[in-house]
Design a protein around this motif. Structure first.
Motif, PDB file in Angstrom:
ATOM      1  N   GLN A  14      -5.010  11.524   2.177  1.00  0.00           N
ATOM      2  CA  GLN A  14      -4.786  10.143   1.762  1.00  0.00           C
ATOM      3  C   GLN A  14      -5.568   9.230   2.713  1.00  0.00           C
ATOM      4  OE1 GLN A  14      -0.877   8.795   0.284  1.00  0.00           O
ATOM      5  NE2 GLN A  14      -0.981   7.323   1.951  1.00  0.00           N
ATOM      6  N   ARG A  16      -6.788   6.340   2.258  1.00  0.00           N
ATOM      7  CA  ARG A  16      -6.346   4.944   2.176  1.00  0.00           C
ATOM      8  C   ARG A  16      -4.951   4.937   1.542  1.00  0.00           C
ATOM      9  NH1 ARG A  16     -11.323   0.946   0.596  1.00  0.00           N
ATOM     10  NH2 ARG A  16     -12.930   2.036   1.765  1.00  0.00           N
ATOM     11  N   SER A  17      -4.018   4.278   2.200  1.00  0.00           N
ATOM     12  CA  SER A  17      -2.638   4.311   1.714  1.00  0.00           C
ATOM     13  C   SER A  17      -2.228   3.063   0.949  1.00  0.00           C
ATOM     14  CB  SER A  17      -1.675   4.510   2.889  1.00  0.00           C
ATOM     15  OG  SER A  17      -1.793   3.437   3.797  1.00  0.00           O
ATOM     16  N   ARG A  18      -3.116   2.065   0.878  1.00  0.00           N
ATOM     17  CA  ARG A  18      -2.743   0.844   0.161  1.00  0.00           C
ATOM     18  C   ARG A  18      -3.973   0.109  -0.356  1.00  0.00           C
ATOM     19  NH1 ARG A  18      -0.959   0.007   5.550  1.00  0.00           N
ATOM     20  NH2 ARG A  18       1.082   0.458   4.719  1.00  0.00           N
ATOM     21  N   PHE A  19      -3.711  -0.793  -1.293  1.00  0.00           N
ATOM     22  CA  PHE A  19      -4.727  -1.706  -1.827  1.00  0.00           C
ATOM     23  C   PHE A  19      -5.114  -2.683  -0.724  1.00  0.00           C
ATOM     24  CE2 PHE A  19      -5.735  -5.832  -3.657  1.00  0.00           C
ATOM     25  CZ  PHE A  19      -6.641  -5.518  -4.653  1.00  0.00           C
ATOM     26  N   ASN A  20      -6.437  -2.861  -0.506  1.00  0.00           N
ATOM     27  CA  ASN A  20      -6.898  -3.792   0.521  1.00  0.00           C
ATOM     28  C   ASN A  20      -8.305  -4.274   0.173  1.00  0.00           C
ATOM     29  OD1 ASN A  20      -7.792  -5.143   2.795  1.00  0.00           O
ATOM     30  ND2 ASN A  20      -6.921  -3.660   4.233  1.00  0.00           N
ATOM     31  N   PRO A 133      -5.273   2.376  -3.129  1.00  0.00           N
ATOM     32  CA  PRO A 133      -5.203   3.565  -2.287  1.00  0.00           C
ATOM     33  C   PRO A 133      -6.061   4.704  -2.822  1.00  0.00           C
ATOM     34  CG  PRO A 133      -3.255   3.430  -3.679  1.00  0.00           C
ATOM     35  CD  PRO A 133      -4.067   2.197  -3.947  1.00  0.00           C
ATOM     36  N   SER A 135      -5.706   9.008  -2.926  1.00  0.00           N
ATOM     37  CA  SER A 135      -4.996  10.243  -2.573  1.00  0.00           C
ATOM     38  C   SER A 135      -5.626  11.397  -3.353  1.00  0.00           C
ATOM     39  CB  SER A 135      -3.500  10.143  -2.876  1.00  0.00           C
ATOM     40  OG  SER A 135      -3.282  10.024  -4.254  1.00  0.00           O
TER      41      SER A 135
END
Length: 145
Positions: A14, A16-20, A133, A135
């Protein structure tokens, strides 16, 4: 008759774990590729046949310009085993997407295998970015009747 399975290996990534929006990465134009995630799956021995590796990827994408056609690919040890195409619209319409897809790799030889998921934009004069994100997971199972 119901098939029985035995888990051989499992791997997840994973990056990237979030929207950014602040860490957006432009999806490269074909024939270039943007590497998204990599996992390693180990198949223990020839006795693990028949088997399958179940792969699932989810990728947060944003359309910036035009309607980009983004080709997602999965590679095993550098050889493409799966691909899917997703249209990504931009301003004036939906802009943010989570693209999820699943692939099944059957009867993988024993040993350690690297699976990689990539994205590439196939449409000129368009732009799409990875915003998260991301995954990527794989589950190797031995199958039997």
């Amino acid at each position: 008759m119901v098939s029985a399975v035995r888990i051989l290996d499992k791997a997840t990534s994973q990056p990237r774990s979030r929207f950014n929006l602040g860490s957006a990465t432009t999806i490269r134009r074909s024939p270039g590729r943007t590497q998204l995630a990599t996992i390693r799956i180990r198949i223990p021995s020839v006795k693990s046949q028949p088997n399958r590796v179940e792969l699932v990827a989810s990728v947060g994408v944003r359309g910036v310009t035009g309607i980009a056609q983004v080709l997602f690919r999965i590679f095993r040890d550098g050889r493409e085993i799966y691909n899917t195409l997703q249209g990504i619209e931009s301003s004036g319409s939906e802009q943010n997407y989570i693209v999820t897809f699943q692939a099944i790799d059957r009867n993988v030889k024993s040993g350690s295998h690297v699976y990689t998921v990539t994205a590439e934009n196939q449409t000129a004069n368009t732009k799409a970015v990875i915003v998260g994100p991301i995954s990527f997971s794989g589950l190797a199972v031995k199958t039997r009747s």
